[in-house]
Design a protein around this motif. Structure first.
Motif, PDB file in Angstrom:
ATOM      1  N   TYR A  18       0.836  -1.210   0.000  1.00  0.00           N
ATOM      2  CA  TYR A  18       0.000   0.000   0.000  1.00  0.00           C
ATOM      3  C   TYR A  18       0.869   1.258   0.000  1.00  0.00           C
ATOM      4  O   TYR A  18       0.665   2.173  -0.790  1.00  0.00           O
ATOM      5  CB  TYR A  18      -0.934  -0.021   1.208  1.00  0.00           C
ATOM      6  CG  TYR A  18      -1.829   1.178   1.314  1.00  0.00           C
ATOM      7  CD1 TYR A  18      -2.841   1.407   0.383  1.00  0.00           C
ATOM      8  CD2 TYR A  18      -1.682   2.092   2.352  1.00  0.00           C
ATOM      9  CE1 TYR A  18      -3.674   2.515   0.482  1.00  0.00           C
ATOM     10  CE2 TYR A  18      -2.516   3.196   2.452  1.00  0.00           C
ATOM     11  CZ  TYR A  18      -3.506   3.402   1.517  1.00  0.00           C
ATOM     12  OH  TYR A  18      -4.323   4.496   1.617  1.00  0.00           O
ATOM     13  N   LYS A  21       2.546   1.905  -3.329  1.00  0.00           N
ATOM     14  CA  LYS A  21       1.650   2.603  -4.261  1.00  0.00           C
ATOM     15  C   LYS A  21       1.591   4.097  -3.936  1.00  0.00           C
ATOM     16  O   LYS A  21       1.695   4.934  -4.831  1.00  0.00           O
ATOM     17  CB  LYS A  21       0.251   1.979  -4.189  1.00  0.00           C
ATOM     18  CG  LYS A  21      -0.793   2.669  -5.007  1.00  0.00           C
ATOM     19  CD  LYS A  21      -0.567   2.494  -6.489  1.00  0.00           C
ATOM     20  CE  LYS A  21      -1.756   3.069  -7.268  1.00  0.00           C
ATOM     21  NZ  LYS A  21      -1.523   2.991  -8.701  1.00  0.00           N
ATOM     22  N   GLU A  24       4.411   6.684  -5.027  1.00  0.00           N
ATOM     23  CA  GLU A  24       4.493   7.157  -6.412  1.00  0.00           C
ATOM     24  C   GLU A  24       5.918   7.046  -6.952  1.00  0.00           C
ATOM     25  O   GLU A  24       6.529   8.021  -7.395  1.00  0.00           O
ATOM     26  CB  GLU A  24       3.948   8.578  -6.537  1.00  0.00           C
ATOM     27  CG  GLU A  24       2.469   8.676  -6.201  1.00  0.00           C
ATOM     28  CD  GLU A  24       1.894  10.069  -6.291  1.00  0.00           C
ATOM     29  OE1 GLU A  24       2.595  11.002  -6.767  1.00  0.00           O
ATOM     30  OE2 GLU A  24       0.729  10.234  -5.879  1.00  0.00           O
ATOM     31  N   GLY A  74      -6.448  -2.731  -2.720  1.00  0.00           N
ATOM     32  CA  GLY A  74      -6.650  -2.055  -3.998  1.00  0.00           C
ATOM     33  C   GLY A  74      -8.121  -1.837  -4.307  1.00  0.00           C
ATOM     34  O   GLY A  74      -8.520  -0.769  -4.765  1.00  0.00           O
TER      35      GLY A  74
END
Length: 107
Positions: A18, A21, A24, A74
């Protein structure tokens, strides 16, 4: 105790994915630090669990928790698709993890 450590390691793996993600591509500082911290925690707990569990079983359970948990994160928090095949695949992963545990794979 090894199974508890392994489950916590799996959840730390989900948190790591998580934050990966959110980082970035490691362009955001705090999510990048969170990703590294959860990665270190996850691997440390996995290393402790494999002291008394077979490495193949422990790794399969750890990656299963990480994969299924990451898909759920997600879907729930990142707006990823909820198609039936994806959800069925999660069920199969969880069934495999449970199967490894109940067949005595950790003893």
């Amino acid at each position: 105790m090894a199974w508890i450590l392994l489950v916590i390691a799996g959840f730390a793996e989900v948190a790591m994915a998580y934050f990966l993600k959110l980082s970035e591509g490691f362009t955001r500082l705090w999510p990048s630090i969170g990703m590294v911290a959860f990665a270190v925690l996850s691997f440390y707990l996995l290393s402790q669990a494999v002291k008394s569990l077979p490495v193949g079983v422990a790794y399969a359970v750890w990656t299963g928790i990480g994969a299924a948990g990451s898909v759920l994160i997600g879907i729930l928090f990142l707006g990823e698709s909820r198609d039936l095949l994806k959800l069925l695949s999660i069920v199969l992963i969880v069934a495999g993890v449970i199967g490894l545990q109940i067949t005595g794979g950790g003893h």
